[in-house]
Design an enzyme around this catalytic site. Structure first.
Site, PDB file in Angstrom:
ATOM      1  N   TYR A  96       0.868  -1.183   0.000  1.00 41.62           N
ATOM      2  CA  TYR A  96       0.000   0.000   0.000  1.00 41.62           C
ATOM      3  C   TYR A  96       0.900   1.227   0.000  1.00 41.62           C
ATOM      4  O   TYR A  96       1.817   1.338   0.821  1.00 41.62           O
ATOM      5  CB  TYR A  96      -0.893  -0.011   1.244  1.00 41.62           C
ATOM      6  CG  TYR A  96      -1.797   1.193   1.362  1.00 41.62           C
ATOM      7  CD1 TYR A  96      -2.884   1.356   0.497  1.00 41.62           C
ATOM      8  CD2 TYR A  96      -1.569   2.174   2.324  1.00 41.62           C
ATOM      9  CE1 TYR A  96      -3.715   2.462   0.596  1.00 41.62           C
ATOM     10  CE2 TYR A  96      -2.398   3.281   2.433  1.00 41.62           C
ATOM     11  CZ  TYR A  96      -3.466   3.419   1.568  1.00 41.62           C
ATOM     12  OH  TYR A  96      -4.286   4.517   1.674  1.00 41.62           O
ATOM     13  N   ASP A 147       9.351   2.724  -0.244  1.00 45.83           N
ATOM     14  CA  ASP A 147       8.303   3.402   0.515  1.00 45.83           C
ATOM     15  C   ASP A 147       8.538   3.056   1.984  1.00 45.83           C
ATOM     16  O   ASP A 147       8.189   1.958   2.438  1.00 45.83           O
ATOM     17  CB  ASP A 147       6.923   2.940   0.044  1.00 45.83           C
ATOM     18  CG  ASP A 147       5.804   3.622   0.811  1.00 45.83           C
ATOM     19  OD1 ASP A 147       6.075   4.154   1.913  1.00 45.83           O
ATOM     20  OD2 ASP A 147       4.662   3.623   0.326  1.00 45.83           O
ATOM     21  N   LYS A 183       4.562   9.503   8.720  1.00 46.62           N
ATOM     22  CA  LYS A 183       4.404   9.006  10.091  1.00 46.62           C
ATOM     23  C   LYS A 183       5.471   9.527  11.070  1.00 46.62           C
ATOM     24  O   LYS A 183       5.360  10.635  11.545  1.00 46.62           O
ATOM     25  CB  LYS A 183       4.324   7.479  10.075  1.00 46.62           C
ATOM     26  CG  LYS A 183       3.201   7.014   9.100  1.00 46.62           C
ATOM     27  CD  LYS A 183       2.733   5.637   9.354  1.00 46.62           C
ATOM     28  CE  LYS A 183       1.832   5.112   8.258  1.00 46.62           C
ATOM     29  NZ  LYS A 183       0.423   5.453   8.414  1.00 46.62           N
TER      30      LYS A 183
HETATM   31  N1  HOZ Z   1      -3.381   4.062   6.136  1.00 47.99           N
HETATM   32  C1  HOZ Z   1      -3.509   3.580   7.478  1.00 47.99           C
HETATM   33  C2  HOZ Z   1      -3.374   2.123   7.532  1.00 47.99           C
HETATM   34  N2  HOZ Z   1      -2.212   1.590   6.959  1.00 47.99           N
HETATM   35  C3  HOZ Z   1      -4.807   3.977   8.096  1.00 47.99           C
HETATM   36  C4  HOZ Z   1      -4.783   5.357   8.560  1.00 47.99           C
HETATM   37  C5  HOZ Z   1      -5.969   5.763   9.440  1.00 47.99           C
HETATM   38  O1  HOZ Z   1      -7.044   5.201   9.290  1.00 47.99           O
HETATM   39  O2  HOZ Z   1      -5.807   6.653  10.228  1.00 47.99           O
END
Ligand code: HOZ
Length: 426
Positions: A142, A237, A265
């Protein structure tokens, strides 16, 4: 009715699914999302005053635990001078220097506002630099929600069982080729069939959105070699792994030098920050020096920079934090494996360092296909039993368990006790 239930009822009327990001909605595990009021250390508290041991950590940024006092003070100090200027500031230069010092492969960096933005921009740079169009990504990885990456993607799409998002024009996904994670032959084949057209290979060096899947020995090295052979860029990534699997992330851990890296992050310590960077020669393609356009009103925002810099400095000056969180990750994985043996369950405990996962399948999880064999209904039961016992896991089978420096051995023991109990019930 609990307060969370009441708020959720209101939320679904005014927000899609009642949330601002799909996985939060608890759709795959049932029940009501907990509306969080506050967090401190490794604990979060919801609006009904329920306290949980938190293994989400805002999906990775809170490596030091929530509400770190030094970061909070750095933000307070920055706020005094104004929230955003839309002009160059010294603190952005400080951040860029810090990232370049910490991560050897980064010679030049551009700050953005999220991991998605970082990926979207890095891909554009790769295309601009190589003058080629196609991108190879891996099934189950992802890379945020930019159009070109929503093809056989992990995270929320995998949770919802929809590999490709609606609304992505065919043209946008046409140049995205998908290979199988941990299968170098699948990458070779794509290179051979698209010889002069591959701008870049993008990968989560540790795939952390289809459970946590580690790279097989030499897999990343072979990717590096293929990219060199075909004059394509290798993009790591490291939105999740960056500054987590060590100061220099997965690239440090596995000793691979990518051409470009994306961050998010941890680099923002809980503020909306992303970054992409790499070799100077490549990054000089970015506007205003080069012709690849990329911009952002709030990019390099002083408040966000102050939080991120403070967190990175703490990590830089206290390298033992990595030994600590890695040991705790190991303690959790070891304990989980023992409980599975005790209950004669064939499930898989995966992970590396402070990233872990428990996948409800008897198959060894090495890629998207094997991750998808997980029994998500069983996961949902497990998740709810854990939640009842005050353990806050990601509400999706395919997300990671994030360990922070604030988790204590006692908390991990309590978590394992809850897991043991959960398996007696479900
Ligand atoms: N993209 C996040 C999971 N890999 C989720 C982010 C969220 O829902 O805050």
């Amino acid at each position: 009715m609990s307060k969370s239930e009441r708020i959720f009822k209101e939320a679904v009327e005014v927000m899609p699914g009642g949330v601002n990001s799909p996985v939060r909605a608890f759709a795959s595990v049932g029940g009501t999302p907990r509306f969080i009021k506050s967090a401190n250390g490794a604990k979060i508290v919801d609006v009904d005053e329920n306290e949980y041991i938190d293994y989400i950590g805002s999906w990775g940024p809170m490596i030091l635990g929530h509400n770190n006092i030094e970061i909070k003070n750095a933000v307070k100090e920055a706020v005094e001078n104004g929230l955003s200027f839309g002009a160059a500031t010294q603190i952005e230069v400080e951040m860029a220097k810090l990232i370049c010092d910490i991560v050897p492969s980064i010679e030049m960096v551009r700050m953005v506002n999220s991991g998605t933005e970082a990926v979207m921009s890095a891909i554009r740079v790769a295309r601009g630099y190589t003058k080629k169009d196609k991108i190879i990504k891996f099934e189950g990885c992802y890379h945020g929600h930019c159009d070109a990456m929503l093809v056989k993607a992990g995270s929320g799409l995998m949770t919802d069982g929809i590999p490709d998002s609606a609304g992505v024009p065919k043209g946008c996904a046409m140049d995205t080729l998908t290979a199988k994670y941990n299968n170098i032959d699948s990458v070779k084949e794509l290179f051979e069939n698209n010889k002069d057209n591959i701008a870049a290979v993008i990968i989560e060096p540790v795939a952390a959105n289809m459970g946590v899947v580690t790279p097989k020995e030499n897999f990343l090295k072979q990717l590096r070699e293929l990219c060199d052979k075909y004059n394509s860029l290798l993009i790591f990534d490291e939105v999740i792994t960056g500054f987590r699997l060590g100061l220099d992330g997965a690239q440090g851990l596995y000793s691979i030098t990518p051409d470009l890296t994306t961050f998010g992050k941890i680099v923002g310590a809980g503020m909306p920050v992303g970054a992409y960077g790499g070799k100077k020669e490549i990054m000089k393609c970015v506007s205003p020096v080069g012709s690849v356009y990329q911009a952002g009103t709030l990019s390099g925002n002083p408040i966000a920079m102050s939080a991120g810099i403070c967190q990175l400095r703490i990590l830089l000056e206290n390298k033992h934090i990595y030994d600590n969180i890695n040991a705790k990750g190991e303690m959790l994985r070891k304990g989980m494996k023992e409980i599975l043996i005790k209950h004669s369950l064939p499930y898989q405990v995966t992970g590396v360092g402070s990233l872990s996962c428990l996948l409800f399948t008897e198959k060894s999880v090495i890629d998207y296909e094997t991750a998808k064999t997980s029994d998500t209904k069983m996961f949902a039961k497990y998740f709810n039993e854990m939640l009842k016992q005050g353990i806050y896991l990601a509400p999706s089978q395919f997300e990671a368990i994030f360990m922070s420096n604030a988790h204590t051995d006692e908390m991990i023991e309590k978590t394992l006790y809850a897991m043991d109990k959960a398996f007696n019930i479900i």
